[in-house]
Design an enzyme around this catalytic site. Structure first.
Site, PDB file in Angstrom:
ATOM      1  N   GLY A  33      58.493 -38.928  89.273  1.00 59.62           N
ATOM      2  CA  GLY A  33      59.330 -38.867  88.063  1.00 59.62           C
ATOM      3  C   GLY A  33      58.685 -39.531  86.867  1.00 59.62           C
ATOM      4  N   ALA A  34      57.420 -39.145  86.608  1.00 53.35           N
ATOM      5  CA  ALA A  34      56.677 -39.803  85.522  1.00 53.35           C
ATOM      6  C   ALA A  34      56.759 -39.028  84.212  1.00 53.35           C
ATOM      7  CB  ALA A  34      55.215 -39.968  85.938  1.00 53.35           C
ATOM      8  N   GLY A  37      61.296 -41.350  80.543  1.00 51.27           N
ATOM      9  CA  GLY A  37      61.920 -42.664  80.703  1.00 51.27           C
ATOM     10  C   GLY A  37      61.082 -43.711  81.422  1.00 51.27           C
ATOM     11  N   GLY A  39      59.721 -43.888  84.423  1.00 50.26           N
ATOM     12  CA  GLY A  39      58.508 -43.441  85.115  1.00 50.26           C
ATOM     13  C   GLY A  39      57.375 -43.163  84.155  1.00 50.26           C
ATOM     14  N   SER A 161      68.689 -49.858  91.228  1.00 48.21           N
ATOM     15  CA  SER A 161      69.553 -50.009  90.058  1.00 48.21           C
ATOM     16  C   SER A 161      70.632 -51.065  90.294  1.00 48.21           C
ATOM     17  CB  SER A 161      70.234 -48.672  89.777  1.00 48.21           C
ATOM     18  OG  SER A 161      71.159 -48.806  88.723  1.00 48.21           O
ATOM     19  N   TYR A 187      76.239 -42.233  92.498  1.00 48.37           N
ATOM     20  CA  TYR A 187      74.993 -42.901  92.123  1.00 48.37           C
ATOM     21  C   TYR A 187      74.865 -44.208  92.907  1.00 48.37           C
ATOM     22  CZ  TYR A 187      71.520 -44.964  88.879  1.00 48.37           C
ATOM     23  OH  TYR A 187      70.405 -45.546  88.324  1.00 48.37           O
TER      24      TYR A 187
END
Ligand SMILES: NC(=O)c1ccc[n+]([C@@H]2O[C@H](COP(=O)([O-])OP(=O)(O)OC[C@H]3O[C@@H](n4cnc5c(N)ncnc54)[C@H](OP(=O)(O)O)[C@@H]3O)[C@@H](O)[C@H]2O)c1
Length: 308
Positions: A33-34, A37, A39, A161, A187
């Site tokens: 996930g780069a 945001g 990442g 998180s 989540y």
């Protein structure tokens, strides 16, 4: 005034964060996930610190833009592996490619994640958030683990998180078929499941030279949740985003956890950026964690690993 453990996250966010200028020259970091945001900023900071990178992303155009930007700006090799983490088959293919092409993995950063306000199921029948945030990162880590142990030292960083505080994990209803879906709970459930497996893996890895830690990257301005429809997006823009911090702080925190010499032997901890914190009690229940581990193995089709 010292806040109770459950509220310590409020003060941690304002504490001075640790940084490091340790080099990562010649190291390889794999990050999921780069393209956006947290990442993206972590990948940029790692490239700046000299690390070679494997970016595991789902969007080829966005990934190519990041690859070009980083190779243009820094003296580093950047490879892109395409994988949609809502498909465990893609996770397996990505791991296979990495194992075939890289002998050493020094750092693995499981960052890809999402927040949905409505319940959706993946092609393979999992609730999407649980699949991407927990099952995919669990599977990916396990598939790369042997290589990391063989060429230790290595570090695994789970971008978790403070949202784990919302709870929501019900092992008898992981697809939310029996409960009304609530975005924050869905989540939370994914993040609780991931945290519970961190403690188990840290124990298993004890003495191998491979560490695993989880972190909250800060409450930062990213694209998370911004595909949840106009009403949600509008309310976020108006009431939430003005209070969020710049995502560059997340990149710096991840770099610290990945590169700082003093983090070399630290494992099985939860950090709010770089400040160690105690997660909620429901994310520390080891008996539950062993069940999560076993169920995650079953759901991802992994062979059972005996826990300590
Ligand atoms: N932002 C915060 O305040 C905050 C706070 C606590 C924790 N986090 C955690 O930080 C991590 C990164 O989130 P972010 O805030 O940076 O959000 P973001 O800007 O939306 O970035 C999420 C990244 O994950 C990728 N991704 C999402 N679904 C995927 C899938 N199915 N397969 C592969 N990649 C996928 C996205 O790819 P695309 O670019 O293709 O969409 C993007 O690269 C998440 O694990 C999140 O839970 C964020």
């Amino acid at each position: 005034m010292k806040l109770p453990d459950e509220l310590q996250f409020i003060s941690s966010a304002f504490q001075a964060q640790k940084t490091t200028d340790a080099s990562m020259n010649g190291k390889l970091s794999v990050i999921t996930g780069a393209t956006s945001g947290v990442g993206y900023h972590a990948a940029k900071r790692l490239a700046e610190g000299g690390s070679n990178l494997v970016l595991v992303c789902r969007n080829p155009d966005k990934a190519e833009d990041v690859r070009k930007e980083l190779t243009g700006a820094y003296n580093t090799n950047v490879d892109v592996v395409l994988a949609d983490f809502s498909k465990l088959s893609d996770v397996r293919k990505a791991a296979k490619y990495i194992l075939a092409n890289y002998k050493h993995i020094n750092v693995l950063i499981n960052n890809a994640g999402l927040h949905r306000t409505t319940r959706t199921l993946t092609e393979e029948g999992f609730e999407t958030v649980f699949c991407v945030n927990h099952l995919a990162s669990f599977l990916f880590t396990r598939l790369l683990l042997e290589r990391m142990i063989k060429n230790a030292p290595a570090r695994i960083i789970q971008v978790n998180s403070e949202g784990h505080r919302f709870g929501g994990l019900d092992l008898d209803d992981l697809t939310w078929a029996r409960r009304p879906y609530r975005g924050l709970k869905g989540y939370g459930a994914s993040k609780v499941a991931q945290l519970l497996t961190v403690w188990e893996l840290a124990d298993l890895l004890n003495g191998t030279g491979v560490t695993i830690n989880a972190m909250h990257p800060g409450a930062v301005k990213s694209n998370i949740g911004m595909d949840n429809g106009p009403l949600y997006t509008w309310s976020q823009r108006l009431f939430v985003r003005p209070f969020l911090r710049k995502t560059v702080i997340s990149g710096e925190a991840i770099y610290y956890l990945a590169a700082a010499p003093e983090m070399q032997n630290v494992s099985g901890k939860f950090f709010n950026q770089t400040v160690e914190e105690k997660p909620m009690p429901h994310a520390l229940e080891r008996k539950l964690g062993k069940r999560v581990w076993q169920i995650s193995e079953e759901l991802t089709g992994l062979p059972g690993m005996e826990l300590k």
